[in-house]
Write an enzyme that holds these catalytic residues in place. Structure first.
Site, PDB file in Angstrom:
ATOM      1  CG  HIS A 192       5.000  -3.615   4.763  1.00  0.00           C
ATOM      2  ND1 HIS A 192       5.294  -3.390   5.863  1.00  0.00           N
ATOM      3  CD2 HIS A 192       4.154  -4.734   4.622  1.00  0.00           C
ATOM      4  CE1 HIS A 192       4.632  -4.041   6.723  1.00  0.00           C
ATOM      5  NE2 HIS A 192       3.823  -5.176   5.883  1.00  0.00           N
ATOM      6  CG  HIS A 211       2.790  -7.120  10.508  1.00  0.00           C
ATOM      7  ND1 HIS A 211       2.311  -5.763  10.195  1.00  0.00           N
ATOM      8  CD2 HIS A 211       3.169  -7.514   9.319  1.00  0.00           C
ATOM      9  CE1 HIS A 211       2.383  -5.426   8.956  1.00  0.00           C
ATOM     10  NE2 HIS A 211       2.919  -6.347   8.602  1.00  0.00           N
ATOM     11  CD  GLU A 260       3.761 -12.849   7.921  1.00  0.00           C
ATOM     12  OE1 GLU A 260       3.954 -13.042   6.821  1.00  0.00           O
ATOM     13  OE2 GLU A 260       4.391 -11.961   8.513  1.00  0.00           O
ATOM     14  CG  ASP A 289       3.002  -8.658   3.376  1.00  0.00           C
ATOM     15  OD1 ASP A 289       3.234  -7.527   3.933  1.00  0.00           O
ATOM     16  OD2 ASP A 289       3.224  -9.699   3.606  1.00  0.00           O
TER      17      ASP A 289
END
Length: 350
Positions: free
Chosen positions: A34, A212, A215, A293
């Site tokens: 990101h 995503h 997680e 990430d």
């Protein structure tokens, strides 16, 4: 020669733990990053001063102390606050350029970063301001550093389907600069299928899809991302370990998982890196990759993620080579993979 033969030929001592020199020399791609999460405190203070923004932190050390997350939501709260310093096209350029410089130091030959336009358009920042700053830096990095990239636009899943459609509509003017759409932010309460129609429209526009899933969310979210959103990669995906049938499906289809080990431990998906299943999944045949990430927040770039696996999971050179190979061949830049794999072979032979 097949990848397995190359690894067996050039890494005959497969029990050797991967060292930093070997890991840095391995050409690798980063597929889960990101851009907003790469904003280091030093740059944040610089941008705040440039834009005459008063920060709720006295200094860089105070920012780092604030990075004491308890879960994904507490991380996101500070993440969005820090993103507020990004105001101008030059700000987004500087953010992206700083990340690409990190890639150069880590042996990253290709990256497919995420950006969250809604984080900025909801603050009154024009979509074009965000996109133009990012893409100008990516183009300069390819020209000056030889690092290629594909850009992924993410929808914030805690916002509405309607808001995602509005963002996708805004992006239609810039499809030549965007390769794929993704789905990020907090999973709990926001299942993938909430955005099934948005992803259908994105595919109609010729965009690739990732999301995503798995997680903090359950293994079922991975099923839904694959079957409902028709994703080509699953971001995170570590909760697949709760579903043996899903693991077998991932093996059979070779669906890539963009795993972020340091992020997972920082957000307490696992209490310690020694518990992380990435190498177990690799050995079973799952197409796992290593990524950072949000490196500014989780204290580790992609190289530090590789190093953590070597330190805490005794990752071997053979395993590291496979992880790097998976990252290169799971990218969306298929036309460049032959040259990367040649660099990969040279790294194995050195």
């Amino acid at each position: 020669m097949a990848a397995v033969d190359l690894i067996n030929t050039h890494l005959s001592r497969t029990d050797d733990i991967a060292d930093e020199a070997f890991l840095r020399a391995l050409p690798k791609a980063e597929l889960h990053l990101h851009l907003e999460g790469s904003l280091e405190p030093e740059l944040m203070f610089e941008l705040a001063q440039r834009n005459d923004i008063e920060l709720p932190f006295a200094n860089v050390d105070a920012v780092r102390e604030a990075y004491d997350f308890h879960n994904l939501q507490s991380f996101l709260d500070i993440y969005y606050r820090c993103a507020d310093v990004l105001r101008t096209e030059q700000d987004f350029y500087d953010l992206t350029w700083a990340y690409m410089q990190q890639c150069q130091r880590q042996g990253v030959v290709h990256t497919e970063p995420f950006f969250d336009p809604q984080t900025h358009t909801d603050r009154g920042i024009a979509f074009a301001t965000v996109l133009n700053g990012i893409t100008r830096a990516l183009a300069d990095a390819e020209q000056q550093m030889g690092i290629s990239s594909e850009l992924i636009m993410c929808f914030l899943r805690h916002l509405s389907e309607e808001a995602a459609f509005e963002t996708l509509e805004a992006a239609e003017l810039y499809l030549d600069k965007i390769t794929a759409v993704g789905l990020d932010s907090s999973e709990l309460g926001h299942p993938p299928l909430k955005f099934e129609r948005v992803f259908t429209r994105a595919r109609e526009l010729g965009l690739k899809t990732v999301a995503h899933a798995g997680e903090e969310g359950p293994a079922q979210f991975i099923h839904d991302a694959i079957d409902g959103l028709k994703v080509e990669r699953v971001d995170h995906g570590v909760r697949c370990t709760d579903d043996d049938d899903l693991i077998q499906q991932l093996i059979d289809t070779q669906m890539p998982l963009t795993v972020c080990p340091l992020s997972n431990t920082r957000l307490k998906v696992y209490q310690h890196m020694s518990e992380h299943p990435i190498l177990t999944l690799l050995e079973r045949g799952v197409r796992v990759t290593v990524n950072s990430d949000d490196p500014a927040f989780f204290g580790g770039d992609v190289m530090q993620n590789y190093l953590a696996l070597a330190e805490h999971l005794n990752m071997t050179r053979r395993q590291a080579a496979w992880l790097a190979h998976h990252s290169l061949t799971s990218s969306f830049a298929a036309e460049k993979q032959d040259s990367w794999l040649q660099q990969w072979v040279e790294a194995l032979q050195s």
